[in-house]
Design a protein around this motif. Structure first.
Motif, PDB file in Angstrom:
ATOM      1  N   CYS A  91       0.795  -1.234   0.000  1.00  0.00           N
ATOM      2  CA  CYS A  91       0.000   0.000   0.000  1.00  0.00           C
ATOM      3  C   CYS A  91       0.826   1.282   0.000  1.00  0.00           C
ATOM      4  O   CYS A  91       0.240   2.361  -0.036  1.00  0.00           O
ATOM      5  CB  CYS A  91      -0.899   0.094   1.220  1.00  0.00           C
ATOM      6  SG  CYS A  91      -1.635  -1.409   1.761  1.00  0.00           S
ATOM      7  N   CYS A 121       0.987  -2.473   8.873  1.00  0.00           N
ATOM      8  CA  CYS A 121       0.469  -1.477   7.939  1.00  0.00           C
ATOM      9  C   CYS A 121      -0.888  -1.006   8.444  1.00  0.00           C
ATOM     10  O   CYS A 121      -1.775  -1.819   8.682  1.00  0.00           O
ATOM     11  CB  CYS A 121       0.323  -2.065   6.544  1.00  0.00           C
ATOM     12  SG  CYS A 121      -0.544  -0.951   5.413  1.00  0.00           S
ATOM     13  N   CYS A 124      -3.716  -2.029   5.283  1.00  0.00           N
ATOM     14  CA  CYS A 124      -4.089  -3.415   4.989  1.00  0.00           C
ATOM     15  C   CYS A 124      -3.885  -4.335   6.199  1.00  0.00           C
ATOM     16  O   CYS A 124      -4.240  -5.511   6.150  1.00  0.00           O
ATOM     17  CB  CYS A 124      -3.317  -3.944   3.782  1.00  0.00           C
ATOM     18  SG  CYS A 124      -1.558  -4.220   4.081  1.00  0.00           S
TER      19      CYS A 124
HETATM   20 ZN   LIG Z   1      -0.511  -2.254   3.543  1.00  0.00          ZN
END
Ligand SMILES: [Zn+2]
Length: 153
Positions: A91, A121, A124
């Motif tokens: 991401c 993260c 995600c």
């Molecule tokens: Zn991520």
């Protein structure tokens, strides 16, 4: 180019990846956010924004990820150990440090027993740790760093 984007994120560089034909969105984003465009598309290099110097773009010569990395590292004088593993590889989000207890139910038991440092993260929720995969990537990064030193001296 997807692999190149991933490697730049591994090094800790904020990297967006644009797939396919939406050049105008890519160019608008690069201008608005002061980004450098890395492209294999010679058409982009001929645009007035690029030839006039308003937008910095680099034409990537090779289709081999390692050679692409070498070109980008030497051209932009990047630091291979800039901020390793600070950005989500999927991401492009800055990772957040997590304690062992916070990830207890989120990682495999073997990982929990053997690793003490974790990053998550915020988008995600993928958990990163310094396992064997991480070590292999570090070794490859060090090889890129050596390429750069040879070029400089
Ligand atoms: Zn991520």
């Amino acid at each position: 180019m997807g692999k190149l984007a991933k490697w730049l994120r591994i090094m800790g560089y904020d990297t967006l990846f644009f797939n396919g034909s939406d050049d105008s969105r890519m160019i608008a984003t690069a201008l608005a956010e002061g980004r450098v465009i890395l492209t294999r598309d010679t058409q982009i290099m001929r645009r007035r924004l690029v030839t006039g110097g308003r937008l910095k773009a680099i034409l990537i010569k090779s289709d081999q990820p390692e050679q692409q990395m070498h070109q980008v590292i030497t051209t932009l004088n990047l630091d291979c150990q800039f901020r390793p593993f600070a950005i989500c590889l999927e991401c492009n989000q800055p990772l957040v440090e997590r304690s062992k207890q916070q990830v207890k139910d989120l990682v495999p038991p073997y990982v929990f027993q053997t690793q003490s440092q974790y990053m998550e993260c915020p988008v995600c929720h993928r958990i990163y740790w310094r396992g064997t995969h991480w070590q292999a990537m570090t070794r490859r990064l060090n090889r890129f760093a050596e390429c750069q030193r040879k070029e400089e001296f």
